[in-house]
Write a protein that holds these residues in place. Structure first.
Motif, mmCIF file in Angstrom:
data_model
loop_
_atom_site.group_PDB
_atom_site.id
_atom_site.type_symbol
_atom_site.label_atom_id
_atom_site.label_comp_id
_atom_site.label_asym_id
_atom_site.label_seq_id
_atom_site.Cartn_x
_atom_site.Cartn_y
_atom_site.Cartn_z
ATOM 1 N N HIS A 155 -0.128 9.866 9.275
ATOM 2 C CA HIS A 155 -1.225 10.491 8.528
ATOM 3 C C HIS A 155 -2.507 10.301 9.337
ATOM 4 O O HIS A 155 -2.673 9.283 10.020
ATOM 5 C CB HIS A 155 -1.361 9.835 7.150
ATOM 6 N N SER A 179 6.562 8.404 -9.373
ATOM 7 C CA SER A 179 5.613 7.364 -9.773
ATOM 8 C C SER A 179 6.167 6.534 -10.915
ATOM 9 O O SER A 179 5.959 5.323 -10.993
ATOM 10 C CB SER A 179 4.281 7.999 -10.188
ATOM 11 N N GLN A 181 5.556 11.832 0.318
ATOM 12 C CA GLN A 181 5.192 13.252 0.197
ATOM 13 C C GLN A 181 6.467 14.076 0.025
ATOM 14 O O GLN A 181 7.203 14.318 0.973
ATOM 15 C CB GLN A 181 4.436 13.717 1.451
ATOM 16 N N THR A 219 2.554 6.730 2.485
ATOM 17 C CA THR A 219 2.387 7.740 1.444
ATOM 18 C C THR A 219 3.665 8.550 1.335
ATOM 19 O O THR A 219 4.178 9.046 2.338
ATOM 20 C CB THR A 219 1.204 8.679 1.741
ATOM 21 N N THR A 241 1.882 4.515 -1.726
ATOM 22 C CA THR A 241 1.324 5.421 -2.724
ATOM 23 C C THR A 241 2.120 6.723 -2.727
ATOM 24 O O THR A 241 2.914 6.986 -1.819
ATOM 25 C CB THR A 241 -0.160 5.735 -2.439
ATOM 26 N N VAL A 242 1.885 7.530 -3.748
ATOM 27 C CA VAL A 242 2.510 8.839 -3.860
ATOM 28 C C VAL A 242 1.428 9.890 -3.672
ATOM 29 O O VAL A 242 0.343 9.789 -4.262
ATOM 30 C CB VAL A 242 3.197 9.007 -5.229
ATOM 31 N N ALA A 243 1.679 10.890 -2.839
ATOM 32 C CA ALA A 243 0.695 11.951 -2.593
ATOM 33 C C ALA A 243 0.298 12.611 -3.905
ATOM 34 O O ALA A 243 1.118 12.752 -4.816
ATOM 35 C CB ALA A 243 1.268 12.980 -1.632
ATOM 36 N N ASP A 244 -0.967 13.034 -3.989
ATOM 37 C CA ASP A 244 -1.443 13.599 -5.248
ATOM 38 C C ASP A 244 -1.437 15.120 -5.279
ATOM 39 O O ASP A 244 -1.716 15.718 -6.304
ATOM 40 C CB ASP A 244 -2.847 13.076 -5.590
ATOM 41 N N LEU A 250 3.233 8.908 6.746
ATOM 42 C CA LEU A 250 3.621 9.920 5.771
ATOM 43 C C LEU A 250 5.136 10.017 5.784
ATOM 44 O O LEU A 250 5.742 10.354 6.804
ATOM 45 C CB LEU A 250 2.997 11.264 6.153
ATOM 46 N N ARG A 267 0.827 -1.212 0.000
ATOM 47 C CA ARG A 267 0.000 0.000 0.000
ATOM 48 C C ARG A 267 0.858 1.257 0.000
ATOM 49 O O ARG A 267 0.524 2.242 0.650
ATOM 50 C CB ARG A 267 -0.928 -0.018 1.221
ATOM 51 N N THR A 270 6.362 14.166 -8.190
ATOM 52 C CA THR A 270 5.570 12.957 -7.950
ATOM 53 C C THR A 270 5.368 12.162 -9.238
ATOM 54 O O THR A 270 5.294 10.928 -9.204
ATOM 55 C CB THR A 270 4.217 13.298 -7.317
ATOM 56 N N ARG A 314 -2.110 5.916 7.796
ATOM 57 C CA ARG A 314 -0.919 5.638 7.004
ATOM 58 C C ARG A 314 0.292 6.358 7.612
ATOM 59 O O ARG A 314 0.144 7.260 8.438
ATOM 60 C CB ARG A 314 -1.110 6.116 5.564
#
Length: 320
Positions: free
Chosen positions: A219, A159, A205, A203, A15-18, A225, A13, A155, A223
């Motif tokens: 987070h 990604s 960031q 995540t 992920t990259v912050a959007d 961060l 899990r 990002t 999660r």
């Protein structure tokens, strides 16, 4: 040494912050402002901000450390200032007291104002509110378009590394001295800190204001961060000029469009951000698509556009 003990669920899990978080960036900026060590890229920026920072914003400096630490209630990863301020001002007394005690144990002075904050004194928290607003207006607001552009370029690049080279490359490339020991991620850190994760995920960031070791914070959704220094920090992200090689190559409008399309945009969104008509935006997208720099896909009535790997490479080399 920072040690992050992961489970397999956490690694599944990642992920990259959007989007960038204004209060996270403000906290990083206030921490970097106090640094006096070898980060020459930030030296002119520090001098400029130190001269222009209003006195109203100075109380923040009592709370955040140049080591990259601050009370966790001060910089929630919220999407905008108003939402973030609501979260800051609603901090429960017990949490505020625990976080301020933690910061004083690191290197922050226990001033009378900090004591009043810990007691949830109304006037003290009003001073904090005004300090955050003044700091944001002075340091973040004017630079926000460049912060957003730099964040989305970073990002998109991260990604791509995650997709093409895998999780190991994406994580070990966040900062120097990162290594794996089994399921534990280790990184250089000013003090010993062990974090044990429980399957909620991680995540990534990036911060355009931080230029040192990896930082970790919980987070709100559970999660972890991981805040890391962007490859291109804000002082190196000057506004485009006529000498910009990408602008010279593809023209100013298409260069702007390509930078925007590190995030997916519809034709309508692209037209709005370029301040042109939808027909003109569609034409610019067509030229970039035919050059292999973007791809487009229809979804109902909307046409979505975003950068290809070649487009990202062109942006990366342009920054270099």
């Amino acid at each position: 040494m920072l040690r992050i003990h992961c489970t397999s669920e956490d690694l599944l899990r990642v992920t990259v912050a959007d989007r960038p978080a204004p209060l996270v960036e403000l906290g990083m900026a206030m921490e970097m402002l106090q640094r006096r060590d070898g980060h020459p890229v930030f030296s002119p920026w520090r001098r400029r901000v130190a001269r222009s920072l209003p006195r109203t914003a100075h109380p923040i400096l009592q709370l955040v450390s140049p080591l990259g630490a601050g009370p966790l209630f001060l910089d929630p990863p919220s999407d905008d200032l108003e939402e973030g301020m609501d979260q800051v001002l609603s901090t429960p007394r017990a949490r505020a007291r625990a976080e301020l005690r933690r910061m004083c144990a690191i290197d922050r002075p226990l001033t009378p104002w900090v004591r009043h904050l810990a007691d949830r004194d109304r006037d003290a928290w009003q001073i904090l509110k005004l300090a955050v607003q003044a700091g944001h207006a002075s340091v973040i607001a004017e630079a926000w378009p460049r912060i957003q552009a730099g964040f989305h370029a970073e990002t998109a690049w991260r990604s791509r590394i995650l997709a093409q080279q895998g999780l190991h490359a994406a994580l070990t490339g966040l900062a120097p001295s990162i290594r794996w020991r089994g399921m534990t991620l280790e990184a250089a850190f000013p003090r010993d800190l062990d974090l044990t994760l429980h399957g909620r995920g991680i995540t990534l960031q990036p911060s355009l204001f931080w230029a040192d070791h990896l930082l970790a914070a919980p987070h709100p959704d559970g999660r972890l961060l991981l805040i890391y220094p962007a490859v291109t920090p804000l002082p190196l992200r000057d506004p485009s000029s006529p000498a910009d090689p990408l602008t010279a190559l593809v023209g100013s409008t298409r260069a702007h469009a390509l930078r925007l399309l590190v995030r997916q945009h519809t034709t309508t969104d692209l037209a709005h951000d370029l301040a042109v008509s939808p027909a003109a935006a569609s034409m610019q997208a067509k030229v970039l698509r035919e050059a292999g720099l973007i791809v487009s896909q229809r979804d109902g009535k909307a046409m979505w556009h975003w950068c290809t790997a070649l487009g990202l490479d062109l942006l990366a080399h342009g920054r270099a």
